[in-house]
Write an enzyme that holds these catalytic residues in place. Structure first.
Site, PDB file in Angstrom:
ATOM      1  N   ASN A   9       0.754  -1.268  -0.171  1.00  0.00           N
ATOM      2  CA  ASN A   9      -0.087  -0.079  -0.025  1.00  0.00           C
ATOM      3  C   ASN A   9       1.048   1.306  -0.142  1.00  0.00           C
ATOM      4  O   ASN A   9       1.480   1.694   0.967  1.00  0.00           O
ATOM      5  CB  ASN A   9      -1.022  -0.161   1.269  1.00  0.00           C
ATOM      6  N   TRP A  10       1.020   1.980  -0.933  1.00  0.00           N
ATOM      7  CA  TRP A  10       1.937   2.989  -1.359  1.00  0.00           C
ATOM      8  C   TRP A  10       1.471   4.235  -0.512  1.00  0.00           C
ATOM      9  O   TRP A  10       2.256   5.131  -0.616  1.00  0.00           O
ATOM     10  CB  TRP A  10       2.327   3.276  -2.561  1.00  0.00           C
ATOM     11  N   LYS A  11       0.180   3.980  -0.340  1.00  0.00           N
ATOM     12  CA  LYS A  11      -0.431   5.396   0.283  1.00  0.00           C
ATOM     13  C   LYS A  11      -0.104   6.641  -0.702  1.00  0.00           C
ATOM     14  O   LYS A  11      -0.213   6.249  -2.070  1.00  0.00           O
ATOM     15  CB  LYS A  11      -0.144   5.621   1.643  1.00  0.00           C
ATOM     16  N   HIS A  95      -9.693   1.324   4.817  1.00  0.00           N
ATOM     17  CA  HIS A  95      -8.375   1.359   5.627  1.00  0.00           C
ATOM     18  C   HIS A  95      -8.349   2.304   6.606  1.00  0.00           C
ATOM     19  O   HIS A  95      -9.358   3.499   6.463  1.00  0.00           O
ATOM     20  CB  HIS A  95      -7.280   2.123   4.527  1.00  0.00           C
ATOM     21  N   GLU A  97      -6.965   4.731   7.545  1.00  0.00           N
ATOM     22  CA  GLU A  97      -6.709   6.283   7.351  1.00  0.00           C
ATOM     23  C   GLU A  97      -8.135   6.894   6.748  1.00  0.00           C
ATOM     24  O   GLU A  97      -8.436   7.990   7.139  1.00  0.00           O
ATOM     25  CB  GLU A  97      -5.548   6.330   6.560  1.00  0.00           C
ATOM     26  N   GLU A 167      -5.712  -4.838  10.679  1.00  0.00           N
ATOM     27  CA  GLU A 167      -4.508  -3.740  10.945  1.00  0.00           C
ATOM     28  C   GLU A 167      -4.688  -3.097  11.968  1.00  0.00           C
ATOM     29  O   GLU A 167      -5.464  -2.231  12.147  1.00  0.00           O
ATOM     30  CB  GLU A 167      -4.480  -2.697   9.645  1.00  0.00           C
ATOM     31  N   GLY A 173       2.337   2.376  10.717  1.00  0.00           N
ATOM     32  CA  GLY A 173       3.416   3.638  10.570  1.00  0.00           C
ATOM     33  C   GLY A 173       3.686   3.839  11.759  1.00  0.00           C
ATOM     34  O   GLY A 173       4.612   4.894  11.842  1.00  0.00           O
ATOM     35  N   SER A 212       3.514  -1.770  10.311  1.00  0.00           N
ATOM     36  CA  SER A 212       4.669  -1.989  10.623  1.00  0.00           C
ATOM     37  C   SER A 212       5.344  -3.416  10.249  1.00  0.00           C
ATOM     38  O   SER A 212       6.284  -3.818  10.964  1.00  0.00           O
ATOM     39  CB  SER A 212       5.059  -1.550  12.172  1.00  0.00           C
ATOM     40  N   GLY A 233       2.813  -1.172   4.373  1.00  0.00           N
ATOM     41  CA  GLY A 233       2.741   0.391   4.002  1.00  0.00           C
ATOM     42  C   GLY A 233       4.172   0.986   3.686  1.00  0.00           C
ATOM     43  O   GLY A 233       4.675   0.438   2.813  1.00  0.00           O
ATOM     44  N   GLY A 234       4.886   1.519   4.913  1.00  0.00           N
ATOM     45  CA  GLY A 234       6.119   2.140   4.588  1.00  0.00           C
ATOM     46  C   GLY A 234       7.110   1.173   3.929  1.00  0.00           C
ATOM     47  O   GLY A 234       7.957   1.635   2.948  1.00  0.00           O
TER      48      GLY A 234
END
Ligand code: PGA
Length: 249
Positions: A9-11, A95, A97, A167, A173, A212, A233-234
């Site tokens: 997930n590159w966001k 998600h 966010e 999640e 993150g 994470s 993600g990251g």
């Protein structure tokens, strides 16, 4: 046997040059066959670029969100048919966010899930609790309510062609990963909940862990019985890390 999935997930990250390099590096590093299905979810505007780059590979493409309408006067939104037209097979829905910053309620997420499926996209449904909810012992009721909204909309049969991502919001993150045991406990709970409705659907559905996940903790998470891969993600923005995670399945 459930085929594991590792989804990146590159966001809201990347430009054309960075994305090209990232996909190229991922392709080069994935030089031997792996067990996992790899899915990349770039920002919508980068989907055509990534689509072109993954031609001839086993990598799949996903959106990060979709609107519930198919077309029309909905400024700023992207629809399911558009994602399909541009080569997506998956779409993340719900998600945390989106839930926190864009008012995606359980009901709206359920509708997005149904709409994604209507267009042939496989929804990756995100569920998970905040730290406050966990500390109050509310993890299971929160996850149950998130699942119940979707079950109420599409019933258990909707989970035949769907992926779930647990999640915990406090792990996203933050560098704070749920321990493999903490994650497994919630994954097992989700599977049991679905099994009460349909044992076969529950035993086939892939439940990913997200929050994470890094190259050095992926293998221990993925070794758990009910963890079928990850939503990353990251670490999905670094080719070496991401590929190591994909190879950990
Ligand atoms: P993270 O994000 O890996 O950076 O914690 C996971 C996610 O939000 O899907």
């Amino acid at each position: 046997m459930r085929q594991p999935i590792v989804a990146g997930n590159w966001k809201m990250n990347g430009d054309r040059a960075q994305s090209s390099k990232l996909v190229n590096d991922i392709k080069n590093a994935l030089d031997t066959p792996i067990q996992a299905q790899v899915v990349l979810c770039p920002p919508h505007i980068l989907i055509p670029l990534v689509h072109e780059q993954i031609q001839g590979t086993n990598i799949s493409l996903g959106g990060q969100n979709l609107d519930v309408h198919d077309e029309g006067a909905f400024t700023g939104e992207v629809s399911g048919p558009m994602l399909v037209d541009f080569g997506c097979n998956y779409c993340i829905v719900g998600h945390s966010e989106r839930r926190a910053y864009y008012a995606d309620t359980n009901e709206l997420v359920a509708e997005k899930f149904a709409v994604a499926q209507k267009h042939g996209l496989i929804p990756i449904l995100c569920v998970g609790e905040t730290l406050e909810q966990r500390e109050k012992g509310m993890t299971e009721p929160v996850v149950d309510a998130q699942l119940d909204a979707v079950l109420g909309r599409v019933s258990i049969s909707g989970f035949k062609q769907a992926v779930i991502a647990y999640e915990p919001v406090w792990a996203i993150g933050t560098g704070k990963t749920a321990t493999p045991e903490q994650a497994q406990q919630v994954h097992a709970h989700i599977r049991e909940k679905l099994a009460a409705l349909d044992a076969e659907v529950a035993s086939n559905v892939r439940i990913l862990y997200g929050g994470s996940v890094k190259a050095d903790n992926a293998a221990s998470l993925f070794s758990k019985a009910d963890i079928d891969g990850g939503l990353i993600g990251g670490a999905s923005l670094e080719a070496t890390q991401f590929v190591k995670i994909c190879q950990s399945c």
